[in-house]
Design an enzyme around this catalytic site. Structure first.
Site, short mmCIF file in Angstrom:
data_model
loop_
_atom_site.label_atom_id
_atom_site.label_comp_id
_atom_site.label_asym_id
_atom_site.label_seq_id
_atom_site.Cartn_x
_atom_site.Cartn_y
_atom_site.Cartn_z
CB CYS A 106 30.25 -5.28 33.32
SG CYS A 106 29.58 -6.84 32.74
CB CYS A 140 65.34 4.23 17.26
SG CYS A 140 64.54 2.72 16.67
#
Length: 289
Positions: A106, A140
């Site tokens: 939920c 990177c």
């Protein structure tokens, strides 16, 4: 992490609950993936969503490993949080027999974002642009992007993720080194102005192809050296150049792999050095050919 509004923070950080039947995704039927509002971690698939009548989105199964269960402070319920960043999602209940899986997650709509099926699929290479697209991973992506886009004939450079098995990966996920993705750049170039071989040579000269699973101080398999080829000709060129470097005494560890789905990185990663005015800290030109 995404900056939250006060109401999002009330639910996601301070474990509040939105009013039933008011959430964006309560009565929502599109196909795709529900991800964490704060970090983008994929949490639930649309095929596992069902109508429980409770007033909040309900799912009878999570994406494996994406959701963590914690005993609630009330001593009765079981809280569910994002397995990546710990954002509060809602609660999980079992034994209600709504579906054969007998489980109901939920979830507060405000804790979620939705990625439609078409977006979720990502792209490998735009159709018809295979021989105009180059994909390189060499540490990177900020530095590789910055240096490669300065080459005449390069039309665009995108930073992103490739080579992993998690759909719609986020920077936070890839940074763990557990998704299999590499930080990479996808280059669109004009073959009339610059050849793929020229781009590949530059790639080998702006990063260290002898360093395994890292580049400079950045360590981890997400920083590996890898070429993702889009045509057989690109594979041939990549392997030829590696052979030439090995013949010169280099011990090249660069992998050569068929291109798979490329996921564009978050906007703040695009053109990073142009935006910040900084310079690459682990990429520099070294003549090798």
């Amino acid at each position: 992490m995404k900056e939250l509004t006060p109401e999002e923070e009330r639910v996601i950080v301070y474990k509040g609950t939105e009013r039933p039947f008011t959430g964006k995704y309560y009565d929502f039927q599109e196909e795709g993936i529900y991800v964490c509002k704060r970090c983008g971690n994929p949490l639930f698939r649309s095929e596992d969503k069902f109508e429980s009548g409770c007033g909040w989105p309900s799912f009878d199964e999570e994406i494996p490993g994406s959701v963590k269960r914690i005993p609630d402070s009330d001593g009765i319920r079981t809280e569910i949080v994002c397995g990546n960043c710990g954002a509060h999602l809602g609660h999980v209940f079992e034994g209600e027999r709504f579906t054969p899986k007998n489980t109901r997650h939920c979830v507060n709509s405000i804790s979620l974002d939705f990625v439609a099926e078409a977006e979720e699929e990502g792209t490998i290479v735009p159709q018809g642009e295979e021989d105009q697209t180059a994909i390189f991973a060499g540490g990177c992506f900020w530095g590789v992007e910055h240096l490669m886009k300065q080459i005449p004939g390069v039309l665009s450079v995108e930073s992103g993720y490739i080579g992993g098995d998690v759909p719609h990966p986020t920077y936070e996920q890839v940074s763990t080194g557990k998704t299999g993705h590499a930080e990479a750049v996808r280059i669109l170039f004009d073959p009339e102005q610059v050849s793929y071989e020229t781009l590949a040579k530059m790639f080998f000269e702006i990063h260290d192809p002898e360093q395994t699973d890292g580049q400079g101080p950045d360590l981890g398999n997400q920083y590996r050296s890898e070429i993702f080829y889009t045509t057989p000709q690109q594979e041939e060129i990549a392997r030829k150049l590696i052979g030439q470097l090995n013949g010169k005494g280099y011990k090249v560890v660069t992998k050569v792999t068929p291109a798979s789905t490329f996921w564009k990185a978050e906007d703040y990663h695009q053109n990073y050095y142009t935006k910040t005015g900084k310079q690459p800290y682990c990429h520099r030109y070294t003549k090798r050919f």
